[in-house]
Design an enzyme around this catalytic site. Structure first.
Site, short mmCIF file in Angstrom:
data_model
loop_
_atom_site.label_atom_id
_atom_site.label_comp_id
_atom_site.label_asym_id
_atom_site.label_seq_id
_atom_site.Cartn_x
_atom_site.Cartn_y
_atom_site.Cartn_z
N GLY A 10 0.80 -1.07 -0.03
CA GLY A 10 0.12 -0.21 0.06
C GLY A 10 0.95 1.38 0.05
N GLY A 11 0.28 2.32 -0.05
CA GLY A 11 0.93 3.68 -0.01
C GLY A 11 1.72 3.91 1.20
N THR A 14 3.12 -1.98 3.99
CA THR A 14 3.10 -3.22 2.82
C THR A 14 2.72 -4.35 3.91
OG1 THR A 14 4.66 -2.60 1.33
CG2 THR A 14 4.30 -4.84 1.56
N LYS A 15 1.55 -4.80 3.76
CA LYS A 15 1.06 -6.05 4.53
C LYS A 15 1.22 -7.33 4.09
CE LYS A 15 -1.58 -2.91 4.17
NZ LYS A 15 -1.53 -1.51 3.61
N GLU A 76 -6.30 -4.58 -6.67
CA GLU A 76 -6.54 -4.53 -5.18
C GLU A 76 -7.85 -4.49 -4.77
OE1 GLU A 76 -4.93 -0.73 -4.34
OE2 GLU A 76 -5.44 -0.61 -2.44
N THR A 105 -4.13 4.82 3.08
CA THR A 105 -3.55 6.32 3.10
C THR A 105 -4.68 7.35 2.91
OG1 THR A 105 -1.65 5.04 2.54
CG2 THR A 105 -1.51 7.52 2.26
N1 LIG Z 1 2.81 1.50 11.95
C1 LIG Z 1 2.20 2.35 11.06
N2 LIG Z 1 2.96 3.25 10.50
C2 LIG Z 1 2.33 4.26 9.64
N3 LIG Z 1 0.96 4.57 9.62
C3 LIG Z 1 0.27 3.61 10.45
C4 LIG Z 1 0.84 2.60 10.93
N4 LIG Z 1 -0.32 1.85 11.74
C5 LIG Z 1 -1.34 2.42 11.17
N5 LIG Z 1 -1.07 3.49 10.36
C6 LIG Z 1 -2.06 4.31 9.96
O1 LIG Z 1 -2.78 3.56 8.79
C7 LIG Z 1 -2.57 4.47 7.66
C8 LIG Z 1 -2.33 3.34 6.41
O2 LIG Z 1 -3.31 2.60 6.20
P1 LIG Z 1 -3.11 1.33 5.22
O3 LIG Z 1 -2.27 0.32 5.73
O4 LIG Z 1 -4.71 0.49 5.37
O5 LIG Z 1 -3.02 2.02 3.94
P2 LIG Z 1 -2.16 1.64 2.74
O6 LIG Z 1 -2.59 0.25 2.08
O7 LIG Z 1 -0.77 1.57 2.89
O8 LIG Z 1 -2.62 2.95 1.56
P3 LIG Z 1 -3.50 2.71 0.43
O9 LIG Z 1 -4.51 1.58 0.56
O10 LIG Z 1 -4.02 4.09 0.40
O11 LIG Z 1 -2.50 2.65 -0.93
C9 LIG Z 1 -1.54 5.45 7.63
O12 LIG Z 1 -1.91 6.48 6.80
C10 LIG Z 1 -1.80 5.65 9.16
O13 LIG Z 1 -2.76 6.65 9.57
MG LIG Z 2 -4.43 -0.44 0.96
#
Ligand SMILES: Nc1ncnc2c1ncn2[C@@H]1O[C@H](COP(=O)(O)OP(=O)(O)OP(=O)(O)O)[C@@H](O)[C@H]1O
Ligand SMILES: [Mg+2]
Length: 274
Positions: A10-11, A14-15, A76, A105
């Site tokens: 993700g933005g 990364t999960k 996605e 994000t």
């Molecule tokens: N350890 C962390 N570090 C940074 N942000 C975190 C953390 N844990 C939770 N967050 C929150 O989670 C948000 C990101 O969520 P998520 O991982 O679902 O998005 P993403 O998949 O990275 O982004 P997108 O789907 O928009 O590309 C961050 O913007 C922040 O508010």
């Molecule tokens: Mg995401």
């Protein structure tokens, strides 16, 4: 040893998801601005043969991984939906239709039901907004720190409520609804606001914008449930409270998954063994 993993790049985060030897679902996350760590992780896990991959940072991660592994890409939106459907069943929710609001994000909103699923909309207000505004207003940029401070803040000196406008009168809508996020600041004598209060109010703004939009889509699609996911909700009881209260007030049912941010990674994993 397990052979397959799912990754949602993700933005911000990364999960990763996989089933371990005991068939338990294991979840991990890495910062997306340091994808080398994912590469390192894979070097330490040579048992992994195939990767289900999704998310906006897919290409970047692919470059990082070169041709190390066999990769199965999934959009996605498809991955998220697959993951949500799986996790809903695992967590005992029996629903046929729902709005799915992914607070990453940024925020993207989907509808699933009647055997179909569509992206209905979204907003740039999301977890990135929470961290970005927090950083600009208070200098704090660590998510954990921000949410911890916010949990000790109050919004009443910064947000303008409906009852603040309708002083001494009956209010046309519930008096404790927010009439204007941050609206009290501009119409009261200048005062210093504690960082905790500012952060709680930012969190309120983000939660209310997202909920307002989600409710409108739920009404348009005539569905009762709104499933809220995304890492912004992780260990963040206050944001969940903002969202839950407002959703319930508007007569819809909020559902929060336990593994908030991992639907995409789980969906990418499940997609390999389809
Ligand atoms: N350890 C962390 N570090 C940074 N942000 C975190 C953390 N844990 C939770 N967050 C929150 O989670 C948000 C990101 O969520 P998520 O991982 O679902 O998005 P993403 O998949 O990275 O982004 P997108 O789907 O928009 O590309 C961050 O913007 C922040 O508010
Ligand atoms: Mg995401």
């Amino acid at each position: 040893m397990f052979k397959s993993i799912g990754i949602d790049a993700g933005g911000t985060l990364t999960k990763m998801a996989y089933f371990n030897e005991r068939d338990q679902l294991v979840l991990e996350s890495f910062p997306s601005n340091d994808l080398l760590r994912v590469k390192e992780w894979l070097k330490q896990h040579p048992n992994v043969e195939e990767i289900g991959l999704t998310g906006g940072r897919t290409e970047q991660l692919r470059e990082q991984l070169e041709t190390m592994k066999s990769i199965e890409y999934i959009l996605e939106f498809e991955a998220t939906l697959k993951g949500v459907q799986y996790l809903l069943v695992q967590e005992g929710h029996e629903i046929d239709d729902a709005i799915i609001t992914n607070i990453g994000t940024g925020t993207s909103i989907h509808y699933m039901g009647n055997g179909q699923h569509v992206r209905v909309g979204g907003t740039g207000v999301g977890g990135g907004t929470l961290v970005g505004l927090a950083a600009l207003l208070t200098g704090h940029r660590d998510f954990k720190e921000i949410t911890k401070l916010a949990s000790n803040g109050v919004r009443e000196n910064i947000d303008l409520l409906v009852r603040d406008i309708y002083q001494g009168m009956d209010t046309p809508i519930a008096g404790d609804l927010t009439a204007s996020n941050f609206g009290k600041v501009g119409i009261t004598a200048a005062t210093e606001h504690p960082q905790e209060d500012i952060l709680a109010t930012v969190q309120g703004l983000v939660g209310e914008v997202i909920t307002t939009l989600s409710i409108q889509f739920a009404e348009q699609k005539e569905t009762e449930h709104i499933v809220y996911i995304g890492s912004t909700l992780a260990d963040n009881a206050d944001l969940q409270k903002v969202i839950a209260n407002y959703t319930l007030l508007k007569k819809h049912k909020p559902i929060f998954l336990q593994d908030k941010g991992y639907a995409g990674a789980v969906g990418a994993l499940l997609n390999i063994n389809k």
